[in-house]
Scaffold this motif. Structure first.
Motif, PDB file in Angstrom:
ATOM      1  N   GLU A 158       3.232  10.718  -9.547  1.00  0.00           N
ATOM      2  CA  GLU A 158       2.448  11.124 -10.709  1.00  0.00           C
ATOM      3  C   GLU A 158       1.749  12.454 -10.446  1.00  0.00           C
ATOM      4  N   TYR A 159       1.244  12.624  -9.251  1.00  0.00           N
ATOM      5  CA  TYR A 159       0.531  13.847  -8.886  1.00  0.00           C
ATOM      6  C   TYR A 159       1.455  15.067  -8.951  1.00  0.00           C
ATOM      7  N   ILE A 160       2.633  14.949  -8.351  1.00  0.00           N
ATOM      8  CA  ILE A 160       3.558  16.083  -8.285  1.00  0.00           C
ATOM      9  C   ILE A 160       4.099  16.438  -9.656  1.00  0.00           C
ATOM     10  N   VAL A 161       4.478  15.467 -10.433  1.00  0.00           N
ATOM     11  CA  VAL A 161       4.997  15.726 -11.782  1.00  0.00           C
ATOM     12  C   VAL A 161       3.914  16.367 -12.641  1.00  0.00           C
ATOM     13  N   ASP A 162       2.670  15.951 -12.459  1.00  0.00           N
ATOM     14  CA  ASP A 162       1.565  16.491 -13.246  1.00  0.00           C
ATOM     15  C   ASP A 162       1.200  17.910 -12.821  1.00  0.00           C
ATOM     16  N   LYS A 163       1.281  18.216 -11.516  1.00  0.00           N
ATOM     17  CA  LYS A 163       0.840  19.501 -11.003  1.00  0.00           C
ATOM     18  C   LYS A 163       1.921  20.581 -11.020  1.00  0.00           C
ATOM     19  N   ASN A 164       3.182  20.204 -11.178  1.00  0.00           N
ATOM     20  CA  ASN A 164       4.280  21.173 -11.151  1.00  0.00           C
ATOM     21  C   ASN A 164       4.923  21.285 -12.524  1.00  0.00           C
ATOM     22  N   GLU A 165       5.135  22.532 -12.963  1.00  0.00           N
ATOM     23  CA  GLU A 165       5.647  22.778 -14.302  1.00  0.00           C
ATOM     24  C   GLU A 165       7.162  22.943 -14.339  1.00  0.00           C
ATOM     25  N   GLU A 166       7.824  22.926 -13.187  1.00  0.00           N
ATOM     26  CA  GLU A 166       9.279  23.110 -13.165  1.00  0.00           C
ATOM     27  C   GLU A 166       9.974  22.014 -13.958  1.00  0.00           C
ATOM     28  N   GLN A 167      10.847  22.414 -14.870  1.00  0.00           N
ATOM     29  CA  GLN A 167      11.566  21.446 -15.698  1.00  0.00           C
ATOM     30  C   GLN A 167      12.539  20.628 -14.844  1.00  0.00           C
ATOM     31  N   TYR A 198      13.853   3.827  -8.101  1.00  0.00           N
ATOM     32  CA  TYR A 198      12.785   4.322  -8.959  1.00  0.00           C
ATOM     33  C   TYR A 198      12.062   5.536  -8.371  1.00  0.00           C
ATOM     34  N   ASP A 199      11.679   6.443  -9.243  1.00  0.00           N
ATOM     35  CA  ASP A 199      10.853   7.622  -8.967  1.00  0.00           C
ATOM     36  C   ASP A 199      11.549   8.656  -8.088  1.00  0.00           C
ATOM     37  N   PHE A 200      11.815   8.351  -6.831  1.00  0.00           N
ATOM     38  CA  PHE A 200      12.369   9.316  -5.882  1.00  0.00           C
ATOM     39  C   PHE A 200      13.724   8.866  -5.352  1.00  0.00           C
ATOM     40  N   LYS A 201      14.480   9.853  -4.849  1.00  0.00           N
ATOM     41  CA  LYS A 201      15.499   9.542  -3.853  1.00  0.00           C
ATOM     42  C   LYS A 201      14.719   9.490  -2.542  1.00  0.00           C
ATOM     43  N   LYS A 202      14.816   8.408  -1.816  1.00  0.00           N
ATOM     44  CA  LYS A 202      13.924   8.189  -0.685  1.00  0.00           C
ATOM     45  C   LYS A 202      14.695   8.150   0.637  1.00  0.00           C
ATOM     46  N   TYR A 203      14.109   8.775   1.647  1.00  0.00           N
ATOM     47  CA  TYR A 203      14.688   8.795   2.987  1.00  0.00           C
ATOM     48  C   TYR A 203      13.573   8.519   4.001  1.00  0.00           C
ATOM     49  N   VAL A 204      13.915   7.771   5.042  1.00  0.00           N
ATOM     50  CA  VAL A 204      12.949   7.474   6.094  1.00  0.00           C
ATOM     51  C   VAL A 204      13.491   7.996   7.421  1.00  0.00           C
ATOM     52  N   LEU A 205      12.713   8.848   8.073  1.00  0.00           N
ATOM     53  CA  LEU A 205      13.080   9.389   9.380  1.00  0.00           C
ATOM     54  C   LEU A 205      12.113   8.821  10.419  1.00  0.00           C
ATOM     55  N   SER A 206      12.596   7.908  11.226  1.00  0.00           N
ATOM     56  CA  SER A 206      11.740   7.282  12.240  1.00  0.00           C
ATOM     57  C   SER A 206      11.890   8.006  13.574  1.00  0.00           C
ATOM     58  N   TYR A 207      10.816   8.033  14.333  1.00  0.00           N
ATOM     59  CA  TYR A 207      10.817   8.711  15.622  1.00  0.00           C
ATOM     60  C   TYR A 207       9.695   8.133  16.488  1.00  0.00           C
ATOM     61  N   ASN A 226       0.827  -1.207   0.000  1.00  0.00           N
ATOM     62  CA  ASN A 226       0.000   0.000   0.000  1.00  0.00           C
ATOM     63  C   ASN A 226       0.863   1.259   0.000  1.00  0.00           C
ATOM     64  N   LEU A 227       1.964   1.215   0.747  1.00  0.00           N
ATOM     65  CA  LEU A 227       2.854   2.363   0.794  1.00  0.00           C
ATOM     66  C   LEU A 227       3.447   2.643  -0.576  1.00  0.00           C
ATOM     67  N   HIS A 228       3.851   1.608  -1.284  1.00  0.00           N
ATOM     68  CA  HIS A 228       4.410   1.802  -2.622  1.00  0.00           C
ATOM     69  C   HIS A 228       3.358   2.373  -3.571  1.00  0.00           C
ATOM     70  N   ASP A 229       2.111   1.981  -3.385  1.00  0.00           N
ATOM     71  CA  ASP A 229       1.027   2.544  -4.202  1.00  0.00           C
ATOM     72  C   ASP A 229       0.896   4.042  -3.939  1.00  0.00           C
ATOM     73  N   ILE A 230       0.982   4.429  -2.656  1.00  0.00           N
ATOM     74  CA  ILE A 230       0.910   5.843  -2.295  1.00  0.00           C
ATOM     75  C   ILE A 230       2.058   6.621  -2.932  1.00  0.00           C
ATOM     76  N   ILE A 231       3.259   6.049  -2.854  1.00  0.00           N
ATOM     77  CA  ILE A 231       4.439   6.711  -3.413  1.00  0.00           C
ATOM     78  C   ILE A 231       4.281   6.917  -4.918  1.00  0.00           C
ATOM     79  N   ASP A 232       3.816   5.896  -5.617  1.00  0.00           N
ATOM     80  CA  ASP A 232       3.608   6.004  -7.065  1.00  0.00           C
ATOM     81  C   ASP A 232       2.566   7.077  -7.385  1.00  0.00           C
TER      82      ASP A 232
END
Length: 238
Positions: free
Chosen positions: A69-78, A113-122, A59-65
């Motif tokens: 898609e949402y951010i790339v579609d909504k932001n015009e920055e090259q 894939y897609d992002f450079k990913k970081y996890v900050l646990s607390y 489910n988390l990977h689905d959210i990430i995907d």
């Protein structure tokens, strides 16, 4: 926790935008995007704060995907798709190393894939203790700098002699590791003068020997006999 991270981005001159994706998810979460595109900087961060400890990895990977898609579609920055990092804030029950969590974090951060990913646990306790450090303070970043440079807290963190200090330092140090725009600001004014300290520890006889050795002009011609002559151990032309 997400509000603390948001403030760090603001203080680092990022533009912070709240986002409300239209896709649905069973995992409770908050999110924002931070971006900077000036002064030769081109950087984007998506921050997601997960409120549930037990996360279904698929489910988390689905959210990430969906977010990608949402951010790339909504932001015009090259080039946003090439310069986008994901920071997941993950609340858990304990600071103790958990094999399943470690495996989860490793797999996610190493995923190319897609992002450079970081996890900050607390933990909730860590968040509460860190939050208390900001009372009557104008800058969260300056508080972070003060804590990360605190020698006593670092020692307590390494030796686990003080639980509260350990928890605070653990979370602050993780933030410095996960957020590349946070850099250690060393106060050079307060650095000790090593040469002066060494001189104070030497006797006058030792200082004289030191000056005689330094006075040897040609390093290429240094040999044991020359050094002994300078030190007065043997006489010249003996």
């Amino acid at each position: 926790m997400i509000e603390i991270i948001k403030e760090l981005f603001w203080e680092a001159s990022y533009i912070v935008e709240e986002i409300q994706p239209e896709f649905k998810s069973d995992i409770e979460h908050l999110s924002f995007i931070a971006k900077i595109t000036k002064e030769n900087k081109f950087d984007f961060f998506l921050v997601i704060d997960l409120k549930e400890v037990n996360i279904d990895e698929s489910n988390l990977h689905d959210i990430i995907d969906d977010y990608f898609e949402y951010i790339v579609d909504k932001n015009e920055e090259q080039g946003i798709d090439k310069n986008l990092s994901l920071l997941i804030l993950l609340q858990k029950d304990t600071v103790k190393i958990d094999r399943d969590l470690t495996s989860f974090v490793y797999d996610l951060e190493e995923d190319p894939y897609d992002f450079k990913k970081y996890v900050l646990s607390y933990t909730k306790e860590q968040f509460s203790l860190v939050e208390q450090q900001f009372k009557n303070e104008n800058s969260i970043t300056s508080v972070f700098q003060r804590i990360i440079q605190n020698k006593n807290m670092f020692s307590e963190f390494k030796n686990t002699t003080n639980k509260e200090s350990q928890l605070i330092y653990d979370l602050i140090s993780k933030c410095f590791i996960k957020l590349h725009f946070l850099s250690l600001q060393i106060d050079t004014i307060n650095l000790s003068n090593l040469e002066s300290e060494i001189r104070e520890e030497l006797t006058q006889y030792q200082l004289d020997l030191r000056e005689k050795i330094i006075s040897i002009e040609s390093k290429e011609e240094i040999n044991l006999e020359l050094v002994l002559e300078k030190l007065g151990v043997v006489e010249e032309d003996e």
